[in-house]
Each structure stands twice: as C-alpha cells, then as structure tokens.
Design an enzyme around this catalytic site. Sequence first.
Site, mmCIF file in Angstrom:
data_model
loop_
_atom_site.group_PDB
_atom_site.id
_atom_site.type_symbol
_atom_site.label_atom_id
_atom_site.label_comp_id
_atom_site.label_asym_id
_atom_site.label_seq_id
_atom_site.Cartn_x
_atom_site.Cartn_y
_atom_site.Cartn_z
ATOM 1 N N SER A 223 0.534 -1.120 0.046
ATOM 2 C CA SER A 223 0.078 0.069 -0.070
ATOM 3 C C SER A 223 1.079 1.313 0.093
ATOM 4 C CB SER A 223 -0.999 0.053 1.026
ATOM 5 O OG SER A 223 -2.080 0.776 0.765
ATOM 6 N N LYS A 227 3.818 2.039 -2.580
ATOM 7 C CA LYS A 227 4.322 3.342 -3.239
ATOM 8 C C LYS A 227 5.497 3.497 -3.057
ATOM 9 C CE LYS A 227 -0.023 5.263 -1.787
ATOM 10 N NZ LYS A 227 -1.278 4.810 -2.455
ATOM 11 N N TRP A 314 -10.477 0.693 -4.654
ATOM 12 C CA TRP A 314 -9.758 1.936 -3.954
ATOM 13 C C TRP A 314 -8.230 2.098 -4.770
ATOM 14 C CZ3 TRP A 314 -11.238 6.509 -2.799
ATOM 15 C CH2 TRP A 314 -10.551 7.522 -1.938
ATOM 16 N N HIS A 365 -7.743 -5.792 0.643
ATOM 17 C CA HIS A 365 -6.422 -4.899 0.683
ATOM 18 C C HIS A 365 -5.484 -5.282 1.760
ATOM 19 C CE1 HIS A 365 -4.115 -0.973 0.132
ATOM 20 N NE2 HIS A 365 -4.193 -1.019 1.536
HETATM 21 C C1 GTR Z 1 -5.245 4.529 2.421
HETATM 22 C C2 GTR Z 1 -4.597 5.603 1.275
HETATM 23 C C3 GTR Z 1 -4.260 4.635 0.185
HETATM 24 C C4 GTR Z 1 -3.162 3.470 0.845
HETATM 25 C C5 GTR Z 1 -3.762 2.770 2.054
HETATM 26 C C6 GTR Z 1 -2.767 2.060 2.962
HETATM 27 O O1 GTR Z 1 -5.834 5.337 3.319
HETATM 28 O O2 GTR Z 1 -5.855 6.287 0.839
HETATM 29 O O3 GTR Z 1 -3.496 5.268 -0.801
HETATM 30 O O4 GTR Z 1 -1.946 3.967 1.121
HETATM 31 O O5 GTR Z 1 -4.227 3.782 3.035
HETATM 32 O O6 GTR Z 1 -1.698 2.422 3.021
HETATM 33 O O7 GTR Z 1 -3.090 1.054 3.449
#
Ligand code: GTR
Length: 387
Positions: A223, A227, A314, A365
């Site tokens: 996540s 990135k 998302w 996720h």
């Molecule tokens: C969310 C964010 C994502 C992602 C995620 C995470 O809130 O919008 O970009 O980074 O967190 O890190 O689990």
Amino acid sequence: LVAKKQQSRNNQFNYVEANVPDYQLPDPLVASNGAKVADAQTWYQQRRPELMELFRTQVYGRRPSTPYKTRAKVVQTRDNVFGLGASGAQYTLTIETENGSHSFDFVLFVPQSKQPVPVIVQMNNRKFISLDEADKQPDGFWSVKRILEAGFATAAFHTSDVDPDRKDGYEQGIRALLDDPDSDEDSRWKALSAWGWGASRVLDHLETMPAIDAKRSAIVGHSRGGKSALWTAAEDTRFAIAYSNNSGCGGAALSRRAYGETVKRITSSFPHWFCNRFANFSDRESELPVDQHQLIALVAPRSVYVTSSDQDLWADPKGEYTSLINAAPVFKLLGLQAIEPSEMPALDAPRHQGATGYHVRSGAHNLTEQDWVSFLKFAKSRFKQER
Ligand code: GTR
C-alpha cells in the site's frame, strides 16, 4: 449502469470503468524534446535521468544531499529461529549529521547457509515487529518463516520510525535532520521518499555482512509502502527487485485513470507523502508530465512485481496492471522480457514473464501468505536461487 454512474458521482470517486476519462499516456521512450529513445544508451544517459528529475520535482520530491554518518548497534539476538538454525538480530541504526542524530531499528533474520544468501527488505507501514513477534507469524504480513525456508534473509523496519506517517510528524523524522532549509520547498522530499531512504541505509548495512549477498536484494512494500517501494528502487539502483503490493494511487496505478483514489484525494488526505507540486495535478491528471508506468520503467533492467486484490477497488487493480504492461517497452529496449500488453490474469493466477510479475489476489487490501508464495517464486527465478 445509470444508477451506478450516478452513485459513483455522488460518492465523488469513480468506481465505474465506463466513467474512466479518455487518456493518453506519456511515452517512456519519447524524450521531452520529442526525440524517440531507440537504444539503451540513450535511455540510461538521457531519458532515465530526465524521468527521474520529473518524478523528483513533480511527484516524490528531491532528497537532500546533507552529509551524514551511520552507526549500527546490535540490541538483541536470537539463535535457531523457528528451529531452522536461522539467526535473528535487532539493530539500531543511528544517522548523524552536524545538527544532531536520528535512530531507527530494524530486525534481520538470516537462514543457515554455506553461501551468502539473497535478502528481502520490507518497509513495514503497520508496526515495528520485534524478534519475538516475528516468531509468532500473526498474519503473514511479514512471512519470515516462509522466507527463511526459501533460503532468503529478510530485514524489516517500521516506516514511521524513519519518518512519522502523520501530517504533523515532521519534527520527529529523518527529514527534519537532513533537510536543507534553502532548498526549493515545493520539490522537497516527503515521507514516502524518506522511508525509502531508510531502506537504503538498511541495505548499506546488509552490504557489509559476509552472510548476505546484497547484490541480490529485494524491497517489499504494501500500500503506502508499495508506493514507496517503487520509488525506493528508482532512487537506489542496488535493489534488484521491487515488490509493490496493492499500492494504488501514487504507486503502481495510473494517475490518469482517476479510478478509486485520485491525486486530489491523496494529496489532501496525506499532504506529508508527496512533494507539494503533486497536488497541482488535482483534477488535472492529464497535465502530469509523467505517469506511473514510467516509474515502473525506472526500475528496469531490474525486476518489478506488482499485485492487486480484487476487493481493493480504491487502489484500481486495472490501473495497476495497465501501468505495468505499459512499462514493457523499456524492459524490451534493455534486452529483457516483461509482461506485454494483454488481458489481466485471472484471479489468483500469477503471471511471471521475465523481469516483471503480477497477480490479482482474491480478497481485501492486504499483504498475505498467498502473496508471499508468489513473491518468493519470482525472487527464486530472478535470483536463480536453488533452494
Ligand atoms: C489509504 C490510502 C491509500 C493506501 C492505504 C494504505 O488510506 O488512501 O493510498 O496507502 O491507505 O496504506 O493502506
């Protein structure tokens, strides 16, 4: 469909494929002056530096060049971890400049081996996992036992220990120590880049260890960590594989698709992640001089593995895959195979092709054992690991 379109407009975020705007991706193999990049030398000497500069000034920010020294101290050790004969140790790394110091810990496990072993470095965005906790294998997020059994060493640190994952965490992080107050504020690095800088300092230490073959190193992030993992490997060409798990917007996913999380949303929710200029592209993604397929291309000729999960809309699974396949021309130019433009693989059917790999896992996720099984298979083939 009409009802769905309406709903997604109401929710402000688009989850309907038909509502993805028409877009044209900037070509990784056309230089800013319009010239075609037709050979490896032009890629390395001209186009790659040009793209690095664009990502530095517009997306992730520029790292400072403040001189520093590093000290590593062992704070705890363990023998025969998991009964596998592996060793474990927790280290404190201290970064010192003329202005002060900043410390963060990392944990390292090394399997028993006569030969130096490859190493997988995880930037853990959830929490610091101590020697004892790694033993318990709570949820597969850092699958230490499986990694050791596959013959790899593995190190992990908590991203917030390098630079706090908070809007107001600046003073407690590495950036406050290293930043040059005279540098251009709008292109200054932020937390995503700082975490990767921390990973590079861990790799510096691993390079000094005879038990580890640091030329065969991978960086893994989930996540926000996913990135960062891509940008880490772009900035630090010692990492031989970048694993970007469910990384979404500002990671593997194409910004221009504006599906799920958008530039506007991410830069307002997380102003401490990207350099200030990235926010200028809120609702103006088509004006970005780069897109995320070019970030993946910056890792070439090293290897990249991207994942999605089907419930993680998302993060835009299709945008993550589309980005990866649009990096393929660069891998090919550099003489490597990579996943070519094609339909997305079926659920839970990993695709590995030369220097790139991809899977979409069924579920939420997360980073799970199932992801690790594929990661290790890919690493074994890239590193020609026997075990
Ligand atoms: C969310 C964010 C994502 C992602 C995620 C995470 O809130 O919008 O970009 O980074 O967190 O890190 O689990």
